[in-house]
Design a protein around this motif. Structure first.
Motif, mmCIF file in Angstrom:
data_model
loop_
_atom_site.group_PDB
_atom_site.id
_atom_site.type_symbol
_atom_site.label_atom_id
_atom_site.label_comp_id
_atom_site.label_asym_id
_atom_site.label_seq_id
_atom_site.Cartn_x
_atom_site.Cartn_y
_atom_site.Cartn_z
ATOM 1 N N TYR A 84 0.807 -1.218 0.000
ATOM 2 C CA TYR A 84 0.000 0.000 0.000
ATOM 3 C C TYR A 84 0.843 1.271 0.000
ATOM 4 O O TYR A 84 0.377 2.342 -0.398
ATOM 5 C CB TYR A 84 -0.939 -0.003 1.216
ATOM 6 C CG TYR A 84 -2.265 -0.706 0.934
ATOM 7 C CD1 TYR A 84 -3.227 -0.090 0.155
ATOM 8 C CD2 TYR A 84 -2.526 -1.972 1.442
ATOM 9 C CE1 TYR A 84 -4.438 -0.724 -0.112
ATOM 10 C CE2 TYR A 84 -3.726 -2.618 1.180
ATOM 11 C CZ TYR A 84 -4.694 -1.989 0.408
ATOM 12 O OH TYR A 84 -5.877 -2.608 0.131
ATOM 13 N N SER A 85 2.074 1.157 0.398
ATOM 14 C CA SER A 85 2.954 2.335 0.408
ATOM 15 C C SER A 85 3.571 2.615 -0.956
ATOM 16 O O SER A 85 4.288 3.607 -1.129
ATOM 17 C CB SER A 85 4.067 2.149 1.441
ATOM 18 O OG SER A 85 4.860 1.014 1.115
ATOM 19 N N THR A 86 3.303 1.765 -1.948
ATOM 20 C CA THR A 86 3.915 1.891 -3.275
ATOM 21 C C THR A 86 3.247 3.005 -4.083
ATOM 22 O O THR A 86 2.024 3.214 -4.015
ATOM 23 C CB THR A 86 3.780 0.558 -4.055
ATOM 24 O OG1 THR A 86 4.336 -0.498 -3.282
ATOM 25 C CG2 THR A 86 4.470 0.639 -5.389
ATOM 26 N N ASP A 87 4.062 3.718 -4.852
ATOM 27 C CA ASP A 87 3.531 4.714 -5.807
ATOM 28 C C ASP A 87 2.790 3.940 -6.906
ATOM 29 O O ASP A 87 3.391 3.164 -7.655
ATOM 30 C CB ASP A 87 4.685 5.524 -6.399
ATOM 31 C CG ASP A 87 4.204 6.649 -7.316
ATOM 32 O OD1 ASP A 87 3.116 6.518 -7.908
ATOM 33 O OD2 ASP A 87 4.927 7.646 -7.439
ATOM 34 N N MET A 88 1.483 4.146 -7.029
ATOM 35 C CA MET A 88 0.657 3.343 -7.939
ATOM 36 C C MET A 88 1.045 3.554 -9.403
ATOM 37 O O MET A 88 1.067 2.609 -10.188
ATOM 38 C CB MET A 88 -0.828 3.654 -7.715
ATOM 39 C CG MET A 88 -1.330 3.243 -6.328
ATOM 40 S SD MET A 88 -3.080 3.615 -6.047
ATOM 41 C CE MET A 88 -3.853 2.507 -7.223
ATOM 42 N N GLU A 89 1.345 4.778 -9.787
ATOM 43 C CA GLU A 89 1.740 5.036 -11.174
ATOM 44 C C GLU A 89 3.078 4.361 -11.483
ATOM 45 O O GLU A 89 3.284 3.831 -12.578
ATOM 46 C CB GLU A 89 1.833 6.543 -11.420
ATOM 47 C CG GLU A 89 0.484 7.255 -11.372
ATOM 48 C CD GLU A 89 0.620 8.730 -11.692
ATOM 49 O OE1 GLU A 89 1.776 9.196 -11.880
ATOM 50 O OE2 GLU A 89 -0.423 9.415 -11.761
ATOM 51 N N LYS A 90 3.970 4.385 -10.517
ATOM 52 C CA LYS A 90 5.279 3.748 -10.686
ATOM 53 C C LYS A 90 5.126 2.237 -10.847
ATOM 54 O O LYS A 90 5.779 1.612 -11.700
ATOM 55 C CB LYS A 90 6.155 4.064 -9.477
ATOM 56 C CG LYS A 90 7.533 3.432 -9.499
ATOM 57 C CD LYS A 90 8.291 3.797 -8.235
ATOM 58 C CE LYS A 90 9.658 3.126 -8.205
ATOM 59 N NZ LYS A 90 10.401 3.448 -6.953
#
Length: 292
Positions: free
Chosen positions: A204-210
């Motif tokens: 959940y801490s991940t940059d979604m676009e990345k």
């Protein structure tokens, strides 16, 4: 003595009369066979048999010469077998008709017998009729990988009553044709290409676009993944421990195992390079010291 001679003469005379009558009957029987009418009938039977045999041979050779691109090998085999049965039936019917046997009575008896046999073997008749539909639809051929109910495997043979397959662990399974017709049936080899969807979660801490851009680069690292049609990736909801991503790629049907290995390896490699973590279940253990 004279009485004995008289008895022997009587027995001898009776035997001669009996043998004479028997041989006379046999002679009359053979004479009745070799009549002009029967000779014409015999000639007619020979002509009919020769014509039917000629047509059967020509038809069989014509079917066998059709390339496999137009007709499957098992379809050709079944057609030739049905032609053979038709040839035998027609030959018998022609012989009976030449000898004056009424075919209507035979058809009536055959109809009654067929009804009786049908009631006695409904399952077999259902499979037989279903087999004709399976062959007519051309939805499956030898070598295809199919899924029928809870069974999956490669088709080894297609008959009028059943389809035989071998599973991935090399077990033979017989599937009745009625099962193919009456339930959901999946042929994974019907089309030369297919799509397969991979699912993966990111923290959940991940940059979604990345993360989305990273997974879009995965197909470029997989040689067996097709560039056309173009792969696609999308977010597929929020899970209990991470955000769900889906990647759909196209491949040749025979490359499924290779594609799975390549894609999973590429996903892990790309995520590691981008610093994207894949969540997994963790158990936290806390030790509390009590008062002694």
């Amino acid at each position: 003595m004279e009485e004995n001679h008289g008895l022997q003469d009587a027995v001898s005379c009776a035997a001669q009369n009996t043998f004479g009558t028997m041989f006379g009957s046999l002679s009359d029987f053979f004479k009745s066979l070799f009549t002009l009418e029967n000779l014409f009938r015999g000639a007619g039977i020979c002509i009919v048999f020769v014509v039917l045999a000629f047509l059967f041979i020509i038809g069989k050779k014509s079917i066998s010469r059709i390339p496999e691109e137009k007709i499957a090998k098992h379809h050709s085999f079944l057609i030739q077998k049905m032609m053979k049965y038709a040839f035998v039936i027609l030959a018998i019917m022609c012989v009976l008709s030449l000898f004056g046997v009424k075919l209507s009575a035979i058809w009536g008896a055959a109809g009654i017998a067929g009804v009786a046999i049908g009631f006695a073997a409904q399952t077999s008749m259902s499979n037989l009729i279903s087999g004709l539909f399976v062959l007519g639809e051309k939805a499956v051929k030898v070598g295809d990988f199919i899924v029928a109910g809870e069974v999956s495997g490669t088709v080894d043979s297609i008959g009028l009553l059943s389809i035989k397959i071998h599973t991935r662990d090399n077990q033979m399974v017989r599937i009745p044709n009625s099962t193919i017709i009456n339930s959901n049936f999946q042929n994974n080899s019907f089309f030369p290409q297919r799509r397969f969807t991979f699912s993966v979660s990111v923290d959940y801490s991940t940059d979604m676009e990345k993360a989305l851009e990273a997974i879009k680069n995965v197909p470029t690292l997989c040689p067996t993944v097709l560039s056309e049609p173009e792969p696609s990736a999308w977010y597929d909801g929020f899970g209990e421990s991470g955000i769900n991503l889906s990647l759909a790629v196209w491949m040749n049907c025979n490359d499924l195992v290779k594609v799975k290995n390549e894609v999973y390896i590429a996903i892990k490699k790309v995520f590691d390079e981008k610093g994207i973590s894949i969540p997994f279940n963790k158990l936290d253990v806390e030790i509390v010291k009590g008062n002694v």
